[in-house]
Design a protein around this motif. Structure first.
Motif, PDB file in Angstrom:
ATOM      1  N   SER A   1       0.839  -1.198   0.000  1.00  0.00           N
ATOM      2  CA  SER A   1       0.000   0.000   0.000  1.00  0.00           C
ATOM      3  C   SER A   1       0.873   1.247   0.000  1.00  0.00           C
ATOM      4  N   GLU A   2       0.254   2.368  -0.371  1.00  0.00           N
ATOM      5  CA  GLU A   2       0.980   3.637  -0.368  1.00  0.00           C
ATOM      6  C   GLU A   2       1.471   3.976   1.037  1.00  0.00           C
ATOM      7  N   GLY A   3       0.639   3.674   2.033  1.00  0.00           N
ATOM      8  CA  GLY A   3       1.021   3.955   3.422  1.00  0.00           C
ATOM      9  C   GLY A   3       2.236   3.159   3.849  1.00  0.00           C
ATOM     10  N   THR A   4       2.288   1.895   3.440  1.00  0.00           N
ATOM     11  CA  THR A   4       3.430   1.050   3.788  1.00  0.00           C
ATOM     12  C   THR A   4       4.696   1.583   3.131  1.00  0.00           C
ATOM     13  N   LEU A   5       4.620   1.907   1.851  1.00  0.00           N
ATOM     14  CA  LEU A   5       5.784   2.435   1.154  1.00  0.00           C
ATOM     15  C   LEU A   5       6.245   3.761   1.762  1.00  0.00           C
ATOM     16  N   LYS A   6       5.282   4.584   2.171  1.00  0.00           N
ATOM     17  CA  LYS A   6       5.624   5.860   2.802  1.00  0.00           C
ATOM     18  C   LYS A   6       6.359   5.629   4.126  1.00  0.00           C
ATOM     19  N   ARG A   7       5.861   4.651   4.922  1.00  0.00           N
ATOM     20  CA  ARG A   7       6.531   4.337   6.197  1.00  0.00           C
ATOM     21  C   ARG A   7       7.938   3.801   5.957  1.00  0.00           C
ATOM     22  N   TYR A   8       8.091   2.921   4.964  1.00  0.00           N
ATOM     23  CA  TYR A   8       9.424   2.397   4.638  1.00  0.00           C
ATOM     24  C   TYR A   8      10.365   3.540   4.281  1.00  0.00           C
ATOM     25  N   ASN A   9       9.914   4.422   3.392  1.00  0.00           N
ATOM     26  CA  ASN A   9      10.776   5.520   2.955  1.00  0.00           C
ATOM     27  C   ASN A   9      11.086   6.481   4.096  1.00  0.00           C
ATOM     28  N   ASN A  10      10.129   6.704   4.989  1.00  0.00           N
ATOM     29  CA  ASN A  10      10.393   7.560   6.149  1.00  0.00           C
ATOM     30  C   ASN A  10      11.439   6.943   7.071  1.00  0.00           C
ATOM     31  N   LYS A  11      11.353   5.624   7.281  1.00  0.00           N
ATOM     32  CA  LYS A  11      12.352   4.941   8.116  1.00  0.00           C
ATOM     33  C   LYS A  11      13.734   5.050   7.475  1.00  0.00           C
TER      34      LYS A  11
ATOM     35  N   TYR B   1      11.983  -0.906  11.041  1.00  0.00           N
ATOM     36  CA  TYR B   1      13.299  -0.685  10.426  1.00  0.00           C
ATOM     37  C   TYR B   1      13.722  -1.903   9.616  1.00  0.00           C
ATOM     38  N   ARG B   2      13.521  -3.077  10.163  1.00  0.00           N
ATOM     39  CA  ARG B   2      13.925  -4.297   9.449  1.00  0.00           C
ATOM     40  C   ARG B   2      13.155  -4.431   8.142  1.00  0.00           C
ATOM     41  N   ASN B   3      11.843  -4.232   8.189  1.00  0.00           N
ATOM     42  CA  ASN B   3      11.023  -4.333   6.989  1.00  0.00           C
ATOM     43  C   ASN B   3      11.455  -3.314   5.936  1.00  0.00           C
ATOM     44  N   ALA B   4      11.748  -2.084   6.375  1.00  0.00           N
ATOM     45  CA  ALA B   4      12.184  -1.042   5.448  1.00  0.00           C
ATOM     46  C   ALA B   4      13.534  -1.400   4.822  1.00  0.00           C
ATOM     47  N   LEU B   5      14.445  -1.944   5.616  1.00  0.00           N
ATOM     48  CA  LEU B   5      15.761  -2.317   5.084  1.00  0.00           C
ATOM     49  C   LEU B   5      15.668  -3.483   4.100  1.00  0.00           C
ATOM     50  N   VAL B   6      14.865  -4.475   4.435  1.00  0.00           N
ATOM     51  CA  VAL B   6      14.674  -5.609   3.519  1.00  0.00           C
ATOM     52  C   VAL B   6      14.077  -5.096   2.216  1.00  0.00           C
ATOM     53  N   TYR B   7      13.102  -4.210   2.315  1.00  0.00           N
ATOM     54  CA  TYR B   7      12.492  -3.606   1.128  1.00  0.00           C
ATOM     55  C   TYR B   7      13.558  -2.873   0.302  1.00  0.00           C
ATOM     56  N   TYR B   8      14.396  -2.078   0.958  1.00  0.00           N
ATOM     57  CA  TYR B   8      15.437  -1.311   0.271  1.00  0.00           C
ATOM     58  C   TYR B   8      16.389  -2.227  -0.492  1.00  0.00           C
ATOM     59  N   TYR B   9      16.893  -3.254   0.180  1.00  0.00           N
ATOM     60  CA  TYR B   9      17.861  -4.144  -0.459  1.00  0.00           C
ATOM     61  C   TYR B   9      17.229  -4.922  -1.616  1.00  0.00           C
ATOM     62  N   LYS B  10      16.012  -5.379  -1.444  1.00  0.00           N
ATOM     63  CA  LYS B  10      15.355  -6.125  -2.525  1.00  0.00           C
ATOM     64  C   LYS B  10      15.017  -5.216  -3.695  1.00  0.00           C
ATOM     65  N   ARG B  11      14.544  -4.012  -3.400  1.00  0.00           N
ATOM     66  CA  ARG B  11      14.197  -3.058  -4.459  1.00  0.00           C
ATOM     67  C   ARG B  11      15.417  -2.719  -5.305  1.00  0.00           C
TER      68      ARG B  11
ATOM     69  N   ASP C   1      20.030  -9.330   8.088  1.00  0.00           N
ATOM     70  CA  ASP C   1      19.086 -10.407   7.821  1.00  0.00           C
ATOM     71  C   ASP C   1      18.833 -11.258   9.059  1.00  0.00           C
ATOM     72  N   SER C   2      19.875 -11.720   9.703  1.00  0.00           N
ATOM     73  CA  SER C   2      19.675 -12.650  10.818  1.00  0.00           C
ATOM     74  C   SER C   2      19.690 -11.967  12.187  1.00  0.00           C
ATOM     75  N   GLN C   3      20.673 -11.118  12.434  1.00  0.00           N
ATOM     76  CA  GLN C   3      20.789 -10.523  13.763  1.00  0.00           C
ATOM     77  C   GLN C   3      19.653  -9.552  14.067  1.00  0.00           C
ATOM     78  N   LEU C   4      19.237  -8.788  13.068  1.00  0.00           N
ATOM     79  CA  LEU C   4      18.126  -7.865  13.302  1.00  0.00           C
ATOM     80  C   LEU C   4      16.825  -8.631  13.505  1.00  0.00           C
ATOM     81  N   LEU C   5      16.655  -9.728  12.784  1.00  0.00           N
ATOM     82  CA  LEU C   5      15.472 -10.569  12.987  1.00  0.00           C
ATOM     83  C   LEU C   5      15.467 -11.150  14.405  1.00  0.00           C
TER      84      LEU C   5
END
Length: 163
Positions: free
Chosen positions: A25-35, A84-94, A104-108
Motif C-alpha cells: 500500500s501507499e502507506g506502507t511504502l511511505k513508512r518504509y521511505n520515512n524509516k 526498520y527491518r522491513n524497510a531495510l529488507v524492502y530497500y535491499y530487494k528493491r 538479515d539474521s541478527q536484526l530478525l
C-alpha cells in the motif's frame, strides 16, 4: 534445478518484482521511505549524502537498538525495530542488493527478542503496552450489557465495543 539455471541463463524476475511492489500500500511504502530517510538523516556524518548500502551493518544495528528506546530509557514497542527491518529488507530487494547477514539474521533475532520481552511483560503485568487499544475490563463490558438490557435495548450497539 531448472533448465535455465543449469544452462547459466539469467532468469528475468522484473514482472514478479513489479507485482510484488504493487502489492504494497501507499502507506506502507511511505513508512518504509520515512524509516530509510530517518536512518540516513541521523547517521549522516558531515554534509555528504549517505546511501543505506554504504553504512556499516554493525553501526546500523546499533542505531536501531538505540532508536528502539525512548530518551528516558524505556523501550519502545517491538514495532519500531521491526519497521526498520522491513524497510531495510524492502530497500535491499528493491535495489537488487544482497542483504547483509547482520541485518538479515541478527536484526530478525533482535526483533523476536523484543517481541518476547513485551509478551513476557504483558503476561506478568510489568509492561503496559503503549500501542494498540486498551481492552475494557470484563466488569466494564458487563456493566454496559446490563445497562443496555435494563433499558430495553436488547439489540444494543454492542458491536461498537471491541474486545
Amino acid at each position: 534445478m531448472t533448465q535455465e539455471a543449469k544452462s547459466g541463463n539469467e532468469i528475468d524476475l522484473s514482472e514478479f518484482n513489479e507485482i510484488s511492489e504493487a502489492s504494497r500500500s501507499e502507506g506502507t511504502l511511505k513508512r518504509y521511505n520515512n524509516k530509510l530517510k530517518r536512518i540516513c538523516r541521523l547517521m549522516k556524518e558531515g554534509d555528504e549524502d549517505l546511501c543505506i548500502a554504504d553504512i556499516n551493518p554493525k553501526k546500523l544495528l546499533k542505531f536501531i537498538e538505540t532508536d528502539s528506546n525512548h530518551k528516558n530509557g524505556k523501550s519502545k514497542t517491538a514495532s519500531t525495530p521491526e519497521g526498520y527491518r522491513n524497510a531495510l529488507v524492502y530497500y535491499y530487494k528493491r535495489n537488487n542488493l544482497p542483504i547483509p547477514e547482520e541485518i538479515d539474521s541478527q536484526l530478525l533475532t533482535f526483533v523476536k527478542a523484543k517481541r518476547n520481552l513485551y509478551a513476557q511483560g504483558r503476561r506478568d503485568g510489568t509492561y503496559k503496552p503503549a500501542e494498540g487499544r486498551d481492552v475494557p475490563a470484563f466488569l466494564t463490558f458487563e456493566h454496559i450489557c446490563k445497562g443496555s438490557v435494563a433499558d430495553g435495548y436488547i439489540d444494543a450497539d454492542l458491536f461498537l465495543i471491541r474486545i
